[in-house]
Design a protein around this motif. Structure first.
Motif, PDB file in Angstrom:
ATOM      1  N   ALA A  75     -18.804  74.649 -82.593  1.00 63.09           N
ATOM      2  CA  ALA A  75     -17.649  74.601 -81.690  1.00 63.09           C
ATOM      3  C   ALA A  75     -17.738  73.442 -80.695  1.00 63.09           C
ATOM      4  O   ALA A  75     -16.739  73.073 -80.080  1.00 63.09           O
ATOM      5  CB  ALA A  75     -17.527  75.920 -80.938  1.00 63.09           C
ATOM      6  N   LEU A  76     -18.931  72.869 -80.542  1.00 62.97           N
ATOM      7  CA  LEU A  76     -19.103  71.770 -79.585  1.00 62.97           C
ATOM      8  C   LEU A  76     -18.740  70.399 -80.160  1.00 62.97           C
ATOM      9  O   LEU A  76     -18.753  69.407 -79.432  1.00 62.97           O
ATOM     10  CB  LEU A  76     -20.546  71.738 -79.070  1.00 62.97           C
ATOM     11  CG  LEU A  76     -20.914  72.894 -78.160  1.00 62.97           C
ATOM     12  CD1 LEU A  76     -22.401  72.877 -77.848  1.00 62.97           C
ATOM     13  CD2 LEU A  76     -20.109  72.832 -76.878  1.00 62.97           C
ATOM     14  N   GLU A  77     -18.373  70.356 -81.427  1.00 66.25           N
ATOM     15  CA  GLU A  77     -18.059  69.066 -82.054  1.00 66.25           C
ATOM     16  C   GLU A  77     -16.970  68.280 -81.310  1.00 66.25           C
ATOM     17  O   GLU A  77     -17.110  67.069 -81.124  1.00 66.25           O
ATOM     18  CB  GLU A  77     -17.689  69.244 -83.515  1.00 66.25           C
ATOM     19  CG  GLU A  77     -17.580  67.926 -84.254  1.00 66.25           C
ATOM     20  CD  GLU A  77     -17.467  68.090 -85.756  1.00 66.25           C
ATOM     21  OE1 GLU A  77     -17.443  67.055 -86.431  1.00 66.25           O
ATOM     22  OE2 GLU A  77     -17.406  69.229 -86.256  1.00 66.25           O
ATOM     23  N   SER A  89     -24.040  68.227 -75.787  1.00 64.04           N
ATOM     24  CA  SER A  89     -23.184  68.854 -76.795  1.00 64.04           C
ATOM     25  C   SER A  89     -23.689  68.577 -78.199  1.00 64.04           C
ATOM     26  O   SER A  89     -23.661  69.450 -79.060  1.00 64.04           O
ATOM     27  CB  SER A  89     -21.733  68.403 -76.702  1.00 64.04           C
ATOM     28  OG  SER A  89     -21.456  67.566 -75.690  1.00 64.04           O
ATOM     29  N   LEU A  90     -24.172  67.351 -78.435  1.00 68.25           N
ATOM     30  CA  LEU A  90     -24.736  67.011 -79.743  1.00 68.25           C
ATOM     31  C   LEU A  90     -25.998  67.817 -80.014  1.00 68.25           C
ATOM     32  O   LEU A  90     -26.226  68.292 -81.129  1.00 68.25           O
ATOM     33  CB  LEU A  90     -25.033  65.505 -79.811  1.00 68.25           C
ATOM     34  CG  LEU A  90     -25.593  64.954 -81.115  1.00 68.25           C
ATOM     35  CD1 LEU A  90     -24.665  65.259 -82.289  1.00 68.25           C
ATOM     36  CD2 LEU A  90     -25.830  63.451 -80.979  1.00 68.25           C
ATOM     37  N   TYR A  91     -26.803  67.996 -78.982  1.00 70.75           N
ATOM     38  CA  TYR A  91     -28.044  68.773 -79.108  1.00 70.75           C
ATOM     39  C   TYR A  91     -27.735  70.198 -79.561  1.00 70.75           C
ATOM     40  O   TYR A  91     -28.292  70.690 -80.545  1.00 70.75           O
ATOM     41  CB  TYR A  91     -28.784  68.772 -77.772  1.00 70.75           C
ATOM     42  CG  TYR A  91     -30.095  69.504 -77.793  1.00 70.75           C
ATOM     43  CD1 TYR A  91     -31.265  68.864 -78.195  1.00 70.75           C
ATOM     44  CD2 TYR A  91     -30.180  70.831 -77.398  1.00 70.75           C
ATOM     45  CE1 TYR A  91     -32.486  69.524 -78.211  1.00 70.75           C
ATOM     46  CE2 TYR A  91     -31.392  71.507 -77.414  1.00 70.75           C
ATOM     47  CZ  TYR A  91     -32.538  70.851 -77.820  1.00 70.75           C
ATOM     48  OH  TYR A  91     -33.743  71.513 -77.836  1.00 70.75           O
ATOM     49  N   VAL A 119     -18.554  66.544 -78.417  1.00 72.39           N
ATOM     50  CA  VAL A 119     -19.349  65.396 -78.870  1.00 72.39           C
ATOM     51  C   VAL A 119     -18.421  64.203 -79.072  1.00 72.39           C
ATOM     52  O   VAL A 119     -18.738  63.076 -78.655  1.00 72.39           O
ATOM     53  CB  VAL A 119     -20.120  65.713 -80.172  1.00 72.39           C
ATOM     54  CG1 VAL A 119     -20.813  64.468 -80.715  1.00 72.39           C
ATOM     55  CG2 VAL A 119     -21.134  66.831 -79.947  1.00 72.39           C
ATOM     56  N   GLY A 120     -17.275  64.434 -79.687  1.00 73.10           N
ATOM     57  CA  GLY A 120     -16.304  63.358 -79.902  1.00 73.10           C
ATOM     58  C   GLY A 120     -15.781  62.779 -78.604  1.00 73.10           C
ATOM     59  O   GLY A 120     -15.674  61.553 -78.452  1.00 73.10           O
ATOM     60  N   ILE A 121     -15.484  63.650 -77.659  1.00 71.78           N
ATOM     61  CA  ILE A 121     -14.997  63.182 -76.350  1.00 71.78           C
ATOM     62  C   ILE A 121     -16.077  62.351 -75.667  1.00 71.78           C
ATOM     63  O   ILE A 121     -15.801  61.268 -75.141  1.00 71.78           O
ATOM     64  CB  ILE A 121     -14.562  64.387 -75.478  1.00 71.78           C
ATOM     65  CG1 ILE A 121     -13.292  65.013 -76.050  1.00 71.78           C
ATOM     66  CG2 ILE A 121     -14.360  63.967 -74.026  1.00 71.78           C
ATOM     67  CD1 ILE A 121     -12.951  66.373 -75.466  1.00 71.78           C
ATOM     68  N   GLY A 122     -17.305  62.854 -75.664  1.00 79.90           N
ATOM     69  CA  GLY A 122     -18.408  62.102 -75.062  1.00 79.90           C
ATOM     70  C   GLY A 122     -18.608  60.754 -75.735  1.00 79.90           C
ATOM     71  O   GLY A 122     -18.854  59.745 -75.073  1.00 79.90           O
TER      72      GLY A 122
END
Length: 123
Positions: free
Chosen positions: A95-97, A85-87, A100-103
């Motif tokens: 929209a994937l931020e 997601s960070l990639y 990233v936070g959950i991960g």
């Protein structure tokens, strides 16, 4: 060597291979925008996992039980959620931020489980 050490060393090696491939891709393409994912994968996936593996290999009594397997599962799941997601977020998919936070929170939970193991009275 304890099973947990083997698992962490194997996953660290896979993460290292993927991290090097990311670096090669950035170098060949000239697009270094995903460098945050590359850096996080190398630090969390390769280095930290290898350190966990080494700790458990040096402390085999602490490498026993379900808690260490939970720590492996939680920490590794966090990396698998966070890094892709960070990639793609670094490539422009904002929209994937939240993912990233959950991960990141899952990785943190894995780190906290490791701290419980380290500070437990079990020799």
């Amino acid at each position: 060597m304890p099973k947990i050490s083997q698992l962490f060393f194997k996953s660290a090696t896979i993460f290292f291979i993927i991290g090097v491939m990311m670096g090669l891709h950035m170098g060949f393409s000239g697009d270094h925008s995903p460098v945050p994912a590359h850096a996080h994968l190398n630090l969390l996936g390769w280095v930290s996992s290898a350190i966990f593996a080494t700790y458990y290999a040096l402390n085999p009594k602490k490498a026993e039980g379900k808690l260490v397997m939970w720590q492996f599962a939680v920490y590794t799941t966090g990396i698998v959620v966070m890094i892709p997601s960070l990639y793609f977020m670094a490539l422009g998919n904002a929209a994937l931020e939240p993912l990233v936070g959950i991960g990141s929170l899952i990785v943190f939970a894995g780190v906290l489980l490791f701290a419980v193991v380290v500070f437990s009275s079990k020799n």
